[in-house]
Scaffold this active site. Structure first.
Site, PDB file in Angstrom:
ATOM      1  N   GLU A  94       0.825  -1.204   0.000  1.00  0.00           N
ATOM      2  CA  GLU A  94       0.000   0.000   0.000  1.00  0.00           C
ATOM      3  C   GLU A  94       0.853   1.245   0.000  1.00  0.00           C
ATOM      4  OE1 GLU A  94      -2.762   0.193   3.211  1.00  0.00           O
ATOM      5  OE2 GLU A  94      -3.038  -1.973   3.204  1.00  0.00           O
ATOM      6  N   CYS A 107       3.383   8.607   1.411  1.00  0.00           N
ATOM      7  CA  CYS A 107       3.689   7.702   2.527  1.00  0.00           C
ATOM      8  C   CYS A 107       3.958   6.328   1.928  1.00  0.00           C
ATOM      9  CB  CYS A 107       2.484   7.670   3.467  1.00  0.00           C
ATOM     10  SG  CYS A 107       2.630   6.465   4.777  1.00  0.00           S
ATOM     11  N   CYS A 114       5.152  -6.802   8.352  1.00  0.00           N
ATOM     12  CA  CYS A 114       6.044  -6.196   9.330  1.00  0.00           C
ATOM     13  C   CYS A 114       6.267  -7.193  10.467  1.00  0.00           C
ATOM     14  CB  CYS A 114       5.413  -4.914   9.884  1.00  0.00           C
ATOM     15  SG  CYS A 114       6.501  -4.009  11.005  1.00  0.00           S
ATOM     16  N   CYS A 118       3.164  -4.631  16.574  1.00  0.00           N
ATOM     17  CA  CYS A 118       2.451  -3.687  17.449  1.00  0.00           C
ATOM     18  C   CYS A 118       0.966  -4.069  17.478  1.00  0.00           C
ATOM     19  CB  CYS A 118       2.618  -2.256  16.948  1.00  0.00           C
ATOM     20  SG  CYS A 118       4.342  -1.734  16.864  1.00  0.00           S
ATOM     21  N   CYS A 121      -1.644  -2.172  15.120  1.00  0.00           N
ATOM     22  CA  CYS A 121      -1.282  -1.859  13.729  1.00  0.00           C
ATOM     23  C   CYS A 121      -1.675  -2.982  12.780  1.00  0.00           C
ATOM     24  CB  CYS A 121       0.223  -1.605  13.638  1.00  0.00           C
ATOM     25  SG  CYS A 121       0.763  -1.211  11.963  1.00  0.00           S
ATOM     26  N   GLU A 170       8.876  -1.789   8.870  1.00  0.00           N
ATOM     27  CA  GLU A 170       9.752  -1.024   9.757  1.00  0.00           C
ATOM     28  C   GLU A 170      11.025  -0.708   8.952  1.00  0.00           C
ATOM     29  OE1 GLU A 170      10.024   0.518  12.760  1.00  0.00           O
ATOM     30  OE2 GLU A 170      12.093   0.801  12.103  1.00  0.00           O
ATOM     31  N   SER A 224       7.898   6.188  16.959  1.00  0.00           N
ATOM     32  CA  SER A 224       6.584   5.730  17.417  1.00  0.00           C
ATOM     33  C   SER A 224       6.727   5.322  18.871  1.00  0.00           C
ATOM     34  CB  SER A 224       6.115   4.554  16.560  1.00  0.00           C
ATOM     35  OG  SER A 224       6.027   4.971  15.217  1.00  0.00           O
ATOM     36  N   LEU A 225       6.465   6.259  19.754  1.00  0.00           N
ATOM     37  CA  LEU A 225       6.703   6.017  21.183  1.00  0.00           C
ATOM     38  C   LEU A 225       5.472   5.360  21.827  1.00  0.00           C
ATOM     39  CD1 LEU A 225       9.026   6.472  23.180  1.00  0.00           C
ATOM     40  CD2 LEU A 225       7.905   8.593  23.878  1.00  0.00           C
ATOM     41  N   HIS A 226       4.350   6.032  21.742  1.00  0.00           N
ATOM     42  CA  HIS A 226       3.051   5.500  22.171  1.00  0.00           C
ATOM     43  C   HIS A 226       2.913   5.210  23.660  1.00  0.00           C
ATOM     44  CE1 HIS A 226       2.266   5.484  17.973  1.00  0.00           C
ATOM     45  NE2 HIS A 226       2.807   4.325  17.689  1.00  0.00           N
ATOM     46  N   CYS A 343      -2.318   2.563   7.996  1.00  0.00           N
ATOM     47  CA  CYS A 343      -1.521   1.521   7.348  1.00  0.00           C
ATOM     48  C   CYS A 343      -2.072   0.120   7.481  1.00  0.00           C
ATOM     49  CB  CYS A 343      -0.057   1.572   7.775  1.00  0.00           C
ATOM     50  SG  CYS A 343       0.283   1.682   9.498  1.00  0.00           S
TER      51      CYS A 343
HETATM   52  N1  SAH Z   1       7.305   0.850  11.510  1.00  0.00           N
HETATM   53  C1  SAH Z   1       7.362   2.263  11.536  1.00  0.00           C
HETATM   54  C2  SAH Z   1       6.580   2.958  10.435  1.00  0.00           C
HETATM   55  C3  SAH Z   1       5.218   2.438  10.040  1.00  0.00           C
HETATM   56  S1  SAH Z   1       3.779   2.813  10.974  1.00  0.00           S
HETATM   57  C4  SAH Z   1       6.935   2.796  12.893  1.00  0.00           C
HETATM   58  O1  SAH Z   1       6.562   2.010  13.734  1.00  0.00           O
HETATM   59  O2  SAH Z   1       7.048   3.988  13.118  1.00  0.00           O
HETATM   60  C5  SAH Z   1       3.452   4.531  10.900  1.00  0.00           C
HETATM   61  C6  SAH Z   1       2.816   5.058  12.180  1.00  0.00           C
HETATM   62  O3  SAH Z   1       1.433   4.695  12.285  1.00  0.00           O
HETATM   63  C7  SAH Z   1       3.483   4.540  13.448  1.00  0.00           C
HETATM   64  O4  SAH Z   1       3.609   5.590  14.374  1.00  0.00           O
HETATM   65  C8  SAH Z   1       2.463   3.534  13.936  1.00  0.00           C
HETATM   66  O5  SAH Z   1       2.653   3.246  15.291  1.00  0.00           O
HETATM   67  C9  SAH Z   1       1.175   4.229  13.597  1.00  0.00           C
HETATM   68  N2  SAH Z   1      -0.009   3.383  13.585  1.00  0.00           N
HETATM   69  C10 SAH Z   1      -0.131   2.111  13.178  1.00  0.00           C
HETATM   70  N3  SAH Z   1      -1.387   1.671  13.339  1.00  0.00           N
HETATM   71  C11 SAH Z   1      -2.086   2.695  13.867  1.00  0.00           C
HETATM   72  C12 SAH Z   1      -3.440   2.853  14.268  1.00  0.00           C
HETATM   73  N4  SAH Z   1      -4.316   1.858  14.150  1.00  0.00           N
HETATM   74  N5  SAH Z   1      -3.801   4.055  14.758  1.00  0.00           N
HETATM   75  C13 SAH Z   1      -2.926   5.070  14.877  1.00  0.00           C
HETATM   76  N6  SAH Z   1      -1.631   4.983  14.515  1.00  0.00           N
HETATM   77  C14 SAH Z   1      -1.217   3.795  14.027  1.00  0.00           C
END
Ligand code: SAH
Length: 352
Positions: A94, A107, A114, A118, A121, A170, A224-226, A343
């Protein structure tokens, strides 16, 4: 892709020049070819400043890109387009393009699937299938650039002004190909994308963040800290079992010191998981004195996860706490929800 042919989008300028010498041509032909490729031509016959004999030699040896557009969805507001591309081995990736006032941003995906796992995701469903080549990343940019030029998104050429590596995959888990792509897309004689207009997003592979800082590229880093504490982070991100928040923030500070580029921390707000006021306070504590940016993203809910987005009050309070502590914060209201901009979501629906 034809098995014995090489994807020419995977070759950098130096390699193309030596390829030319190897087939009895002058090295500068490599520069002419790379200029054509940057314009998004799909056939060697369009390279009108090359001899017929050279065009034939190129056709025998190379293909130009290996992507095939399967599907294109344009959002109702016409500001976001999502593409599904078929790869030569029948895998699907995608790619999204967004129209912003400051320019069009693509993007890209860096892997099929991946490995990071997570919990929220959609790209993680099914794990990692394979890495994308630099050529496959180039092909996404060129295909989308051609498409939005045709749609008249801009008068300028190229139409893409920024790249974010935030699609599936990633990027730092596919380090060599991603670096190769960054050099190729930056090639001044080719697509000439400025490093400052490129953002790489990672879930926090600490040794690779250090390696990237040492590359001397002025690309932007997004983390991507979260979560601000390891315990919460481990609940939603597998990678947190390997690298601590502290190590990630330290690596990010070093990235900033080495490159001078401001780091962005992405934080998806998930109801009752990471959105409490105490968690906002903890975030302000770990980022204290670091000139960074925090991007809050209310979770994009998707069918494979039961996690919910935070409610409006929690989002407001979380933002307020960060702001009051002097942290530079924005809350991203996602674009393209009607076309499953987040994504991995469109691909999953397509495969069903
Ligand atoms: N692997 C990399 C880049 C891909 S994801 C990373 O982890 O940064 C791009 C961003 O979208 C990341 O910050 C990821 O955590 C976030 N993301 C993925 N699924 C999501 C969701 N359902 N809601 C909000 N953000 C999401």
């Amino acid at each position: 892709m034809n098995n014995h042919k090489i994807d020419i989008l995977d070759r950098n300028l130096e390699e193309l020049k030596s390829d030319m010498i190897n087939i009895g041509e002058k090295a500068f032909r490599g520069e002419q070819i790379i200029q054509w490729l940057a314009k998004g031509v799909n056939s060697f016959a369009e390279m009108t400043n090359l001899s017929k004999a050279l065009i034939e030699k190129l056709e025998e040896r190379y293909t130009i890109g290996t992507l095939h557009q399967l599907k294109r969805l344009i959002s109702n507001d016409k500001h976001t387009i999502k593409y599904l591309f078929l790869l030569h081995d029948n895998n699907i990736i995608e790619c999204v393009v967004m129209k912003y006032n400051h320019g069009n941003t693509i993007c890209l995906s860096t892997q099929v699937g991946c490995a990071m796992g997570c919990s929220f995701c959609a790209s993680a469903t099914g794990g990692l299938v394979r890495n994308l080549t630099a050529g496959e990343m180039m092909a996404q940019v060129l295909a989308v650039n051609n498409d939005i030029m045709e749609l008249g998104w801009t008068e300028g050429s190229p139409a893409i002004g920024g790249i974010v590596l935030m699609g599936s995959g990633e990027p730092l888990d596919n380090y060599d190909n991603t670096l190769r792509f960054l050099h190729q897309i930056h090639e001044p004689k080719g697509f000439n994308m400025g490093y400052r207009n490129i953002t790489l997003s990672t879930c926090g592979l600490v040794p690779k963040i250090h390696a990237l800082a040492d590359e001397g590229l002025s690309i932007n880093l997004a983390i991507s800290l979260h979560a601000a504490d390891d315990e919460t982070r481990k609940k939603i991100m597998k990678v947190a079992k390997v690298y601590s928040v502290n190590d990630i923030v330290n690596a990010s500070r070093r990235y900033f010191e080495k490159t001078g580029r401001r780091v962005t921390f992405e934080y998806a707000l998930i109801k009752a998981v990471n959105d409490a006021p105490s968690q906002a306070q903890e975030l302000t504590a770990i980022l204290k004195g670091f000139p960074c940016h925090v991007n809050l993203i209310p979770l994009n809910e998707n069918s494979h996860s039961s996690q919910k987005r935070s409610n409006e009050e929690a989002i407001k309070l979380f933002t307020f706490i960060l702001k009051s502590a002097g942290i530079n914060v924005t809350c991203r209201r996602e674009m393209g929800q009607d076309i499953q901009g987040a994504c991995g979501q469109l691909k999953i629906d397509y495969l069903k």
